[in-house]
Write an enzyme that holds these catalytic residues in place. Structure first.
Site, PDB file in Angstrom:
ATOM      1  N   LYS A 134       0.847  -1.196   0.000  1.00  0.00           N
ATOM      2  CA  LYS A 134       0.000   0.000   0.000  1.00  0.00           C
ATOM      3  C   LYS A 134       0.885   1.249   0.000  1.00  0.00           C
ATOM      4  CE  LYS A 134      -4.341  -1.837   0.905  1.00  0.00           C
ATOM      5  NZ  LYS A 134      -4.516  -2.940   1.869  1.00  0.00           N
TER       6      LYS A 134
ATOM      7  N   LYS B 269      -3.723 -10.082 -12.107  1.00  0.00           N
ATOM      8  CA  LYS B 269      -4.640 -10.625 -11.098  1.00  0.00           C
ATOM      9  C   LYS B 269      -5.891  -9.751 -11.015  1.00  0.00           C
ATOM     10  CE  LYS B 269      -5.280 -11.022  -6.227  1.00  0.00           C
ATOM     11  NZ  LYS B 269      -5.285 -10.534  -4.983  1.00  0.00           N
TER      12      LYS B 269
ATOM     13  N   LYS C 264     -10.236  -5.283  -7.447  1.00  0.00           N
ATOM     14  CA  LYS C 264     -11.013  -4.055  -7.650  1.00  0.00           C
ATOM     15  C   LYS C 264     -10.096  -2.841  -7.734  1.00  0.00           C
ATOM     16  CE  LYS C 264     -12.294  -4.088  -2.805  1.00  0.00           C
ATOM     17  NZ  LYS C 264     -11.844  -5.478  -2.597  1.00  0.00           N
TER      18      LYS C 264
HETATM   19  P1  ADP Z   1      -9.276  -7.157  -4.136  1.00  0.00           P
HETATM   20  O1  ADP Z   1      -7.919  -7.557  -4.649  1.00  0.00           O
HETATM   21  O2  ADP Z   1     -10.267  -6.990  -5.232  1.00  0.00           O
HETATM   22  O3  ADP Z   1      -9.211  -5.958  -3.219  1.00  0.00           O
HETATM   23  P2  ADP Z   1      -9.579  -8.655  -1.706  1.00  0.00           P
HETATM   24  O4  ADP Z   1      -8.138  -8.434  -1.385  1.00  0.00           O
HETATM   25  O5  ADP Z   1     -10.595  -7.905  -0.909  1.00  0.00           O
HETATM   26  O6  ADP Z   1      -9.789  -8.382  -3.256  1.00  0.00           O
HETATM   27  O7  ADP Z   1      -9.859 -10.219  -1.631  1.00  0.00           O
HETATM   28  C1  ADP Z   1     -10.857 -10.854  -0.852  1.00  0.00           C
HETATM   29  C2  ADP Z   1     -10.660 -12.357  -0.986  1.00  0.00           C
HETATM   30  O8  ADP Z   1     -10.779 -12.768  -2.353  1.00  0.00           O
HETATM   31  C3  ADP Z   1      -9.278 -12.836  -0.514  1.00  0.00           C
HETATM   32  O9  ADP Z   1      -9.423 -14.063   0.174  1.00  0.00           O
HETATM   33  C4  ADP Z   1      -8.493 -13.042  -1.791  1.00  0.00           C
HETATM   34  O10 ADP Z   1      -7.518 -14.034  -1.651  1.00  0.00           O
HETATM   35  C5  ADP Z   1      -9.588 -13.422  -2.797  1.00  0.00           C
HETATM   36  N1  ADP Z   1      -9.232 -12.891  -4.127  1.00  0.00           N
HETATM   37  C6  ADP Z   1      -9.217 -11.594  -4.510  1.00  0.00           C
HETATM   38  N2  ADP Z   1      -8.846 -11.454  -5.796  1.00  0.00           N
HETATM   39  C7  ADP Z   1      -8.606 -12.708  -6.246  1.00  0.00           C
HETATM   40  C8  ADP Z   1      -8.182 -13.253  -7.517  1.00  0.00           C
HETATM   41  N3  ADP Z   1      -7.965 -12.478  -8.564  1.00  0.00           N
HETATM   42  N4  ADP Z   1      -8.051 -14.583  -7.618  1.00  0.00           N
HETATM   43  C9  ADP Z   1      -8.303 -15.387  -6.560  1.00  0.00           C
HETATM   44  N5  ADP Z   1      -8.688 -14.952  -5.359  1.00  0.00           N
HETATM   45  C10 ADP Z   1      -8.846 -13.630  -5.184  1.00  0.00           C
END
Ligand code: ADP
Ligand code: TRP
Length: 327
Positions: A112, A193, A196
């Site tokens: 971050k 990957k 959001k």
């Molecule tokens: P973002 O990257 O969109 O902010 P989060 O970090 O809030 O998503 O992820 C919430 C959950 O979803 C976590 O357990 C994370 O491992 C899973 N996750 C998020 N993005 C992916 C992805 N592209 N592929 C697989 N799992 C994901």
């Protein structure tokens, strides 16, 4: 008895990466012989969501998303993190025995900072609250994505520090990773990957024109359908793999590999993907609409979940306070 627990932040609409990487495992696990705890991490989301109405909306949206995708509140306890404030007490106890150096080494924090997000103290101590979330329920297993493994290791260390000083208070939890590695990392519409924060995500319940537009963004090249191609180099197949049965997937791959007049073009693959997403989530989408029309019922489910969760967290909190002389 095993106790599974995981949390998901209400920081935006949940996408296909969240589904295949997290939600689906959580829903499948509820049928195994164990206790199941899932919560909506609103305290954590406060490090990024700064609008009260939006926070409430996002929390409800996560709840409805889980319920629509099959989480059964009779089998799994679902609640809002802040309805069990005992975790913040436990978080303080843990922070008192945790060194700064460990938190300074957290990837999530360093990432971050590297992305120029101005850090709050809460962002820095995020892993301590997460450890409290886990330890407050005597959790034994935490199903999470790879990105959370370091947080789990930190949780184990924090439990160890506390127990080292005050006796056997916290149970040592372990991470449970998604069984299939290809699903551990769902790509976004740009091949990175899906996240959001990269703006490359596809909402689980997207449909109609916006879905068509999102799938339309997945890059392809200008080679003609007749030209033989290696399917493993085509990003669209990474998506189709998530949705199609093995036999159908192989058929599409074979036709692309061979080329010629029978080979599908990228447009065909995109149409199939749109139909597959609609087919997979159509039922859940309708359920979601129904639940959104009755938000009081969703709130009741969360309140019941909070009651159950609080009972457990209070017992662990009392045990911890007693052990360190605060009772
Ligand atoms: P973002 O990257 O969109 O902010 P989060 O970090 O809030 O998503 O992820 C919430 C959950 O979803 C976590 O357990 C994370 O491992 C899973 N996750 C998020 N993005 C992916 C992805 N592209 N592929 C697989 N799992 C994901
Ligand atoms: N940090 C997790 C994420 O961003 C969310 C979370 C908070 C969590 N507390 C937790 C996950 C406890 C598992 C257990 O995805």
């Amino acid at each position: 008895m095993k106790t599974y627990l995981s949390g998901i932040q209400p920081s935006g609409r949940l996408h296909l990466g969240n589904y295949f990487g997290a939600i689906r495992q959580h829903v499948m696990l509820q049928d195994t012989d164990a206790e199941h705890f899932y919560f909506i991490a609103d305290y954590h989301a406060l490090t990024s969501v700064r609008d009260a109405a939006r926070m409430r909306e996002l929390v409800r949206d996560v709840a409805v998303t889980y319920l629509a995708l099959g989480l059964d509140p009779e089998k799994a306890t679902l609640w809002r993190q802040s309805d069990v404030p005992e975790v913040t007490e436990i978080s303080w106890l843990l922070s008192s025995v945790t060194g700064m150096g460990m938190l300074e080494r957290a990837h999530s924090y360093k990432d971050k900072i590297a992305n120029r997000i101005k850090p709050s103290v809460g962002l820095f101590t995020y892993p301590v609250l997460m450890a409290a979330d886990i330890l407050a329920y005597d959790t034994t297993h935490v199903p999470v994505g790879k990105d959370q493994v370091q947080h789990l290791e930190m949780t184990q260390d924090m439990a160890g520090y506390f127990n080292g000083h005050f006796g056997d208070v916290f149970k040592r939890p372990e991470a449970v990773l998604a069984a299939n590695d290809s699903m551990a990392k769902v790509p976004g519409t740009d091949g990175q990957k899906m996240s959001k924060s990269y703006g490359n995500d596809i909402w689980i319940f997207e449909t109609g024109k916006p879905l068509k537009k999102a799938i339309g963004r997945i890059p392809t090249d200008s080679r003609a359908p007749e030209e033989p191609k290696d399917p493993s180099e085509i990003l669209l197949f990474d998506f189709l793999t998530l949705f199609l049965e093995a036999e159908e997937l192989k058929d599409w791959q074979d036709r692309v590999r061979v080329g010629g007049v029978g080979a599908p073009g990228y447009g065909h693959l995109k149409q199939r993907l749109i139909a597959a997403i609609d087919g997979t989530f159509g039922g859940a989408r309708a359920l979601r609409e129904e639940m959104l029309a009755d938000p009081a019922e969703v709130d009741r489910i969360l309140a019941r979940g909070a009651d159950r969760a609080r009972e457990k967290a209070q017992a662990v909190r009392d045990r911890a306070l007693l052990a360190c002389g605060l009772r």
